[in-house]
Scaffold this active site. Structure first.
Site, PDB file in Angstrom:
ATOM      1  N   ASP A 174       0.770  -1.256   0.000  1.00 50.88           N
ATOM      2  CA  ASP A 174       0.000   0.000   0.000  1.00 50.88           C
ATOM      3  C   ASP A 174       0.802   1.309   0.000  1.00 50.88           C
ATOM      4  O   ASP A 174       1.781   1.436   0.728  1.00 50.88           O
ATOM      5  CB  ASP A 174      -0.872   0.092   1.265  1.00 50.88           C
TER       6      ASP A 174
ATOM      7  N   GLN B  18       4.106   0.676   2.258  1.00 50.07           N
ATOM      8  CA  GLN B  18       4.351  -0.551   2.994  1.00 50.07           C
ATOM      9  C   GLN B  18       5.547  -1.236   2.350  1.00 50.07           C
ATOM     10  O   GLN B  18       5.531  -1.512   1.138  1.00 50.07           O
ATOM     11  CB  GLN B  18       3.107  -1.456   2.945  1.00 50.07           C
TER      12      GLN B  18
ATOM     13  N   TRP C 121      -3.945  -8.879  -3.909  1.00 55.33           N
ATOM     14  CA  TRP C 121      -3.444  -9.841  -2.924  1.00 55.33           C
ATOM     15  C   TRP C 121      -3.578 -11.291  -3.394  1.00 55.33           C
ATOM     16  O   TRP C 121      -2.932 -12.182  -2.857  1.00 55.33           O
ATOM     17  CB  TRP C 121      -4.129  -9.652  -1.567  1.00 55.33           C
TER      18      TRP C 121
ATOM     19  N   SER D 150      -0.211   0.219   7.518  1.00 61.07           N
ATOM     20  CA  SER D 150      -0.630   1.379   6.735  1.00 61.07           C
ATOM     21  C   SER D 150      -1.200   2.511   7.582  1.00 61.07           C
ATOM     22  O   SER D 150      -1.712   2.304   8.668  1.00 61.07           O
ATOM     23  CB  SER D 150      -1.664   0.952   5.690  1.00 61.07           C
TER      24      SER D 150
ATOM     25  N   ARG E 147      -7.378  -1.056  11.894  1.00 67.95           N
ATOM     26  CA  ARG E 147      -6.152  -0.502  11.297  1.00 67.95           C
ATOM     27  C   ARG E 147      -6.371   0.526  10.194  1.00 67.95           C
ATOM     28  O   ARG E 147      -7.465   0.818   9.779  1.00 67.95           O
ATOM     29  CB  ARG E 147      -5.303  -1.651  10.757  1.00 67.95           C
TER      30      ARG E 147
ATOM     31  N   GLU F 172     -10.419  -2.376   4.280  1.00 68.94           N
ATOM     32  CA  GLU F 172      -9.077  -1.875   4.595  1.00 68.94           C
ATOM     33  C   GLU F 172      -8.880  -0.481   3.994  1.00 68.94           C
ATOM     34  O   GLU F 172      -9.617  -0.052   3.108  1.00 68.94           O
ATOM     35  CB  GLU F 172      -8.002  -2.830   4.024  1.00 68.94           C
TER      36      GLU F 172
END
Ligand code: FRU
Length: 491
Positions: A24, A40, A292, A81, A155, A205
């Site tokens: 990310d 990331q 992913w 992140s 997160r 996310e």
């Protein structure tokens, strides 16, 4: 500018890490003509591992300078992140002089706690910079937001300043929804509300909440971007958004659907820049150009993955039917070299010859849909090995199809080659404008003035060396058509 990267599959005008694993985009902010990008990063391998924030800076959003790792794991865990803001009023008190501090918020992810099965191994922490974003110090009061929700996924804090309530707002992904928190100083956070979809069980996310002017009007709406870990428009992960209103406490989505920001398979974790000099209503963002499903298996040897080109977002439409449009940043056109005009009428198939490298080109087309009689038309890139990526517009059914099922050697992933990727495309207008960016291992397509966004990656065994434009069952009429050679940022 740095030395040319010539490894197989290395993009020539997209951001990539020099070496090793990237996912990310994180913490982007703009200050005094400099655009910072963090990401990331796992500096020790080409697969995901203990997360750091990698760092780069650019003045034009095209050429990037790599900087040392900004944040590394510590006793509280990996650095997941998050975002950064320019704290103009020094509300955090992190600055000792008149330079505004830059404050980054990120998730501390404790792998030991995760293993042990605790439900508070993800917490929110801060770091700050008092030298315009170049070096970073972690706040000694971390974490600033512990997890008392009992929900393990907690997160990806994205912070904005809300001028209406004069408060910092943090949007956080909490499993299948987002939660909003408010703060006067970035250190003390109070729960405000949450937003989700009844019955949704997908993992959310990397959220991003911000206000936007509606183009050509004085109205503004709030946009909530959310990346979704499964069932993306063409499988796997994808970036979605909601349009609605935010009253400082609650986000209320307009009735209607969650929309996809990009219909391709490879635009995830798209988030926007803080403090960018956006002209009237616009907002600048970037996404991770992978998925992913196969991100850790794609066949690059020394590094893994690239970002999308930076994109300018605009909000269009009218009450009840707003949508985001996205276009490549204008500065990208500065890399254009020689222009090769396309024939204005194409029947069957035509190889496009000119002074450009077909694997690295920027195409600008306007299709005259009233004169066009072909049922399907498109563009195919191929190499001597017979590998190809085909982009087809189905005029009759109103859809675009990107077929990468024969794009290169298979075997690294089943999902990658499973089926062609489709997107709805309005072909009932008088014209269809298309911009296509090819860069060695990716295509980004912008259609109908940015209303359709589509990003797919591919890995041929040698770069595509031929470009073909074609029409089936009739003629393709172009009222404009130009292929621009693209220069590498590495020279
Ligand atoms: C999204 C994501 C984030 C997390 C990060 C870890 O791709 O899973 O939710 O913070 O990657 O690298």
């Amino acid at each position: 500018v740095e030395s040319r990267f010539s490894e197989p599959h290395r993009p020539q005008f997209h951001f990539t890490p020099e070496a090793n694993w990237m996912n990310d985009p994180n913490g982007m902010f703009h200050l005094n003509g400099e655009y910072h990008l963090f990401y990331q990063y796992y500096p020790d391998s080409t697969v995901w591992g203990p997360m750091h924030w990698g760092h780069a800076v650019s003045e034009d959003l095209v050429r990037w300078k790599h900087l040392p790792v900004a944040l590394a794991p510590d006793s509280l865990g990996y650095i997941f992140s998050g975002s950064a803001v320019v704290d103009h009023r020094n509300s955090s008190g992190f600055s000792q002089d008149s330079t505004p501090p830059i404050v980054a918020a990120f998730t501390h992810h404790d792998p030991v706690g995760e293993q042990a099965g605790t439900d508070d191994f993800q917490v929110q922490s801060l770091a700050y910079s008092v030298d315009k974003g170049y070096t970073w110090t972690k706040y000694d009061g971390n974490p600033v937001l512990p997890n008392d929700t009992g929900i393990r996924d907690f997160r990806d804090p994205k912070i904005i300043w809300n001028p209406q309530t004069e408060q910092w707002i943090m949007t956080l992904a909490v499993y299948d929804r987002v939660k909003f928190y408010g703060s006067p100083d970035l250190k003390n956070w109070q729960y405000l509300s949450e937003f989700g979809i009844e019955g949704d069980t997908r993992l959310w996310e990397c959220p991003d909440l911000f206000p936007m002017r509606v183009s050509d009007s004085r109205d503004y709406k709030w946009v909530l971007i959310v990346s979704i870990q499964q069932e993306g428009p063409n499988g796997g992960t994808g970036t979605s958004y909601f349009v609605g209103d935010f009253d400082g406490t609650n986000f209320l989505a307009d009735p209607g659907q969650q929309q996809w920001l990009d219909y391709g398979a490879d635009n995830y974790a798209f988030v926007t820049w803080d403090n960018a000099p956006a002209t009237w209503g616009r907002r600048l963002g970037i996404g991770w150009m992978s998925n992913w499903q196969y991100a850790q298996q794609v066949p690059t040897a020394t590094w893994r993955s690239a970002m999308t080109v930076p994109r300018v977002l605009e909000l269009q439409g009218e009450a009840g039917a707003y949508h985001l449009i996205a276009k490549p940043v204008p500065s990208l056109a500065g890399l254009r070299g020689e222009a090769t005009p396309l024939d204005s009428v194409i029947t069957q198939s035509k190889i496009v010859n000119g002074n450009f490298d077909p694997s690295m080109a920027d195409l600008d087309l306007v299709v005259d849909l009233q004169e066009t009689t072909a049922s399907v038309f498109g563009i195919t890139l191929s190499n001597a090995q017979g590998e190809q990526v085909e982009i087809a517009i189905d005029r009759i059914n109103g859809l675009m199809r990107v077929d990468r099922t024969q794009s290169g050697p298979k075997g690294f992933s089943e999902d990658f080659f499973k089926r062609p990727h489709d997107a709805p495309l309005n072909t009932s207008r008088a014209t269809l404008d298309l911009r296509l960016l090819f860069d060695v291992a990716s295509v980004e397509i912008f259609g109908n003035r940015g209303a359709l966004n589509f990003t797919d990656i591919y890995f041929p065994s040698s770069p595509y060396s031929q470009m073909e434009i074609w029409a089936r069952d009739g003629e393709l009429h172009l009222s404009e058509g130009m292929v621009y050679a693209m220069n590498s940022i590495w020279e």
